[in-house]
Write a protein that holds these residues in place. Structure first.
Motif, short mmCIF file in Angstrom:
data_model
loop_
_atom_site.label_atom_id
_atom_site.label_comp_id
_atom_site.label_asym_id
_atom_site.label_seq_id
_atom_site.Cartn_x
_atom_site.Cartn_y
_atom_site.Cartn_z
N PHE A 245 39.90 38.44 52.04
CA PHE A 245 40.32 39.83 51.94
C PHE A 245 41.84 39.97 51.94
O PHE A 245 42.38 40.82 51.26
CB PHE A 245 39.72 40.64 53.08
CG PHE A 245 38.23 40.48 53.18
CD1 PHE A 245 37.39 41.06 52.24
CD2 PHE A 245 37.66 39.72 54.19
CE1 PHE A 245 36.02 40.90 52.30
CE2 PHE A 245 36.29 39.55 54.27
CZ PHE A 245 35.47 40.14 53.33
N LEU A 246 42.51 39.12 52.69
CA LEU A 246 43.97 39.22 52.79
C LEU A 246 44.66 38.83 51.49
O LEU A 246 45.52 39.56 51.00
CB LEU A 246 44.49 38.35 53.94
CG LEU A 246 46.01 38.35 54.09
CD1 LEU A 246 46.52 39.74 54.40
CD2 LEU A 246 46.42 37.37 55.15
N ILE A 247 44.30 37.70 50.95
CA ILE A 247 44.99 37.23 49.74
C ILE A 247 44.75 38.18 48.58
O ILE A 247 45.67 38.49 47.81
CB ILE A 247 44.59 35.79 49.41
CG1 ILE A 247 45.13 34.86 50.48
CG2 ILE A 247 45.10 35.38 48.03
CD1 ILE A 247 44.73 33.42 50.34
N CYS A 248 43.52 38.65 48.45
CA CYS A 248 43.24 39.60 47.37
C CYS A 248 43.94 40.94 47.62
O CYS A 248 44.48 41.55 46.70
CB CYS A 248 41.74 39.80 47.24
SG CYS A 248 40.87 38.31 46.71
N GLY A 249 43.95 41.39 48.88
CA GLY A 249 44.55 42.68 49.19
C GLY A 249 46.07 42.69 49.07
O GLY A 249 46.67 43.68 48.68
N ILE A 250 46.69 41.57 49.39
CA ILE A 250 48.14 41.48 49.38
C ILE A 250 48.70 41.35 47.96
O ILE A 250 49.90 41.49 47.73
CB ILE A 250 48.61 40.31 50.27
CG1 ILE A 250 49.97 40.59 50.87
CG2 ILE A 250 48.67 39.00 49.52
CD1 ILE A 250 49.91 41.28 52.16
N PHE A 251 47.80 41.13 47.00
CA PHE A 251 48.20 40.91 45.62
C PHE A 251 49.12 42.00 45.08
O PHE A 251 50.09 41.71 44.38
CB PHE A 251 46.95 40.79 44.74
CG PHE A 251 47.22 40.70 43.28
CD1 PHE A 251 47.77 39.55 42.74
CD2 PHE A 251 46.94 41.76 42.44
CE1 PHE A 251 48.03 39.46 41.39
CE2 PHE A 251 47.21 41.67 41.09
CZ PHE A 251 47.75 40.52 40.56
N CYS A 252 48.85 43.25 45.41
CA CYS A 252 49.66 44.36 44.88
C CYS A 252 51.06 44.41 45.47
O CYS A 252 51.96 44.99 44.86
CB CYS A 252 48.96 45.68 45.15
SG CYS A 252 47.43 45.87 44.23
N ILE B 62 40.25 47.38 50.12
CA ILE B 62 41.36 46.97 50.99
C ILE B 62 42.68 46.97 50.23
O ILE B 62 43.69 47.48 50.71
CB ILE B 62 41.06 45.59 51.63
CG1 ILE B 62 39.95 45.74 52.66
CG2 ILE B 62 42.32 45.00 52.26
CD1 ILE B 62 39.43 44.43 53.18
N GLY B 63 42.69 46.42 49.03
CA GLY B 63 43.91 46.40 48.22
C GLY B 63 44.39 47.79 47.86
O GLY B 63 45.58 48.10 47.90
N SER B 64 43.46 48.67 47.52
CA SER B 64 43.81 50.03 47.15
C SER B 64 44.35 50.82 48.34
O SER B 64 45.34 51.55 48.22
CB SER B 64 42.58 50.72 46.56
OG SER B 64 42.90 51.99 46.10
N ILE C 260 41.50 48.08 40.65
CA ILE C 260 41.08 47.22 39.55
C ILE C 260 41.85 45.89 39.57
O ILE C 260 41.28 44.82 39.36
CB ILE C 260 41.25 47.94 38.19
CG1 ILE C 260 40.27 49.12 38.11
CG2 ILE C 260 41.05 46.99 37.02
CD1 ILE C 260 40.52 50.05 36.94
N GLY C 261 43.16 45.97 39.83
CA GLY C 261 43.97 44.75 39.89
C GLY C 261 43.55 43.83 41.01
O GLY C 261 43.51 42.60 40.84
N THR C 262 43.20 44.40 42.16
CA THR C 262 42.76 43.58 43.28
C THR C 262 41.42 42.91 42.98
O THR C 262 41.23 41.72 43.27
CB THR C 262 42.65 44.44 44.56
OG1 THR C 262 43.91 45.05 44.81
CG2 THR C 262 42.27 43.60 45.75
N ILE C 263 40.51 43.65 42.39
CA ILE C 263 39.22 43.05 42.02
C ILE C 263 39.42 41.98 40.95
O ILE C 263 38.79 40.92 41.00
CB ILE C 263 38.22 44.13 41.55
CG1 ILE C 263 37.80 44.99 42.74
CG2 ILE C 263 36.99 43.50 40.90
CD1 ILE C 263 36.88 46.12 42.41
N SER C 264 40.32 42.23 40.01
CA SER C 264 40.61 41.22 38.98
C SER C 264 41.16 39.95 39.60
O SER C 264 40.77 38.84 39.21
CB SER C 264 41.60 41.78 37.96
OG SER C 264 41.09 42.92 37.33
N PHE C 265 42.04 40.10 40.57
CA PHE C 265 42.57 38.92 41.25
C PHE C 265 41.47 38.22 42.05
O PHE C 265 41.44 37.00 42.14
CB PHE C 265 43.74 39.27 42.15
CG PHE C 265 44.37 38.07 42.78
CD1 PHE C 265 45.18 37.23 42.04
CD2 PHE C 265 44.13 37.76 44.10
CE1 PHE C 265 45.75 36.11 42.62
CE2 PHE C 265 44.68 36.65 44.69
CZ PHE C 265 45.50 35.82 43.95
N ALA C 266 40.57 39.00 42.64
CA ALA C 266 39.45 38.40 43.38
C ALA C 266 38.58 37.56 42.47
O ALA C 266 38.09 36.50 42.87
CB ALA C 266 38.62 39.50 44.06
#
Length: 150
Positions: A81-88, A34-36, A12-18
Motif C-alpha cells: 500500500f505504501l509504495i503504490c500510494g507514495i507514487f503520486c 490510499i493514493g488518491s 487511476i495512476g496509483t492503480i496503474s502503478f500497482a
C-alpha cells in the motif's frame, strides 16, 4: 473541477502503478483509494500552507498511516500500500527537469531544481520514518484484530 480531476487521475495512476508493481489484484482498489486520499491531503495542505515541503511531509505521514491501517486490516504487507500510494508524491518531473537542464547546459537552473528534488525526497523519507515509528496500538485495525483474537 480540477481538484476532482486530479483525485481521479491520482486514483487511476496509483492503480496503474500497482499493476506494474505486480500487486495482487484484490488490493488494487485499496491502493487507489490510499493514493488518491494521499494526493488530496497534499493538495489541501499545499493550499493552506503554500509550502511544498510541508505538504509533502504531511501527505507522506498520512500515507504511511493509511498503509499501516490497511496492512493491519487486510493482513498484507505494508509495502504493498505504501509504495503504490507514495507514487503520486515522487518528484519525477523534477528529476526530468534536472536532467534536461543539466544536459542542455544550464547548470545553475539544474542545481536549483536538484536541490528542490532532494528536499522533496527528504520530506517523503521523514514522513515515512515518523509514520513507521508509531506503535501498533495507534491503529484501529490492529486494536480491533487484537480484540477479536481474545
Amino acid at each position: 473541477m480540477t481538484v476532482l480531476l486530479q483525485l481521479i487521475a491520482s486514483f487511476i495512476g496509483t492503480i496503474s502503478f500497482a499493476i506494474v508493481f505486480d500487486t495482487p489484484k484484490k488490493y488494487y482498489l485499496y491502493c487507489g483509494i490510499i493514493g488518491s486520499i494521499g494526493w488530496g491531503i497534499y493538495l489541501v495542505v499545499l493550499h493552506l500552507t503554500d509550502s511544498l515541503l510541508i505538504a509533502t511531509f504531511v501527505s507522506a505521514l498520512s500515507l504511511i498511516y493509511m498503509a499501516r491501517e490497511a496492512s493491519f486490516g487486510l493482513r498484507a504487507p505494508v509495502t504493498i500500500f505504501l509504495i503504490c500510494g507514495i507514487f503520486c508524491l515522487v518528484p519525477g518531473l523534477g528529476v526530468y527537469q534536472f536532467a534536461y537542464e543539466f544536459f542542455v547546459g544550464d547548470s545553475l537552473h539544474a542545481a536549483v531544481v536538484l536541490v528542490k528534488v532532494i528536499q522533496i525526497a527528504i520530506a517523503i523519507a521523514l514522513g515515512i520514518t515518523f509514520g513507521y515509528e508509531l506503535p501498533p496500538q495507534c491503529f484501529f485495525a490492529y486494536r480491533r484484530r487484537k480484540k477479536l483474537e481474545r
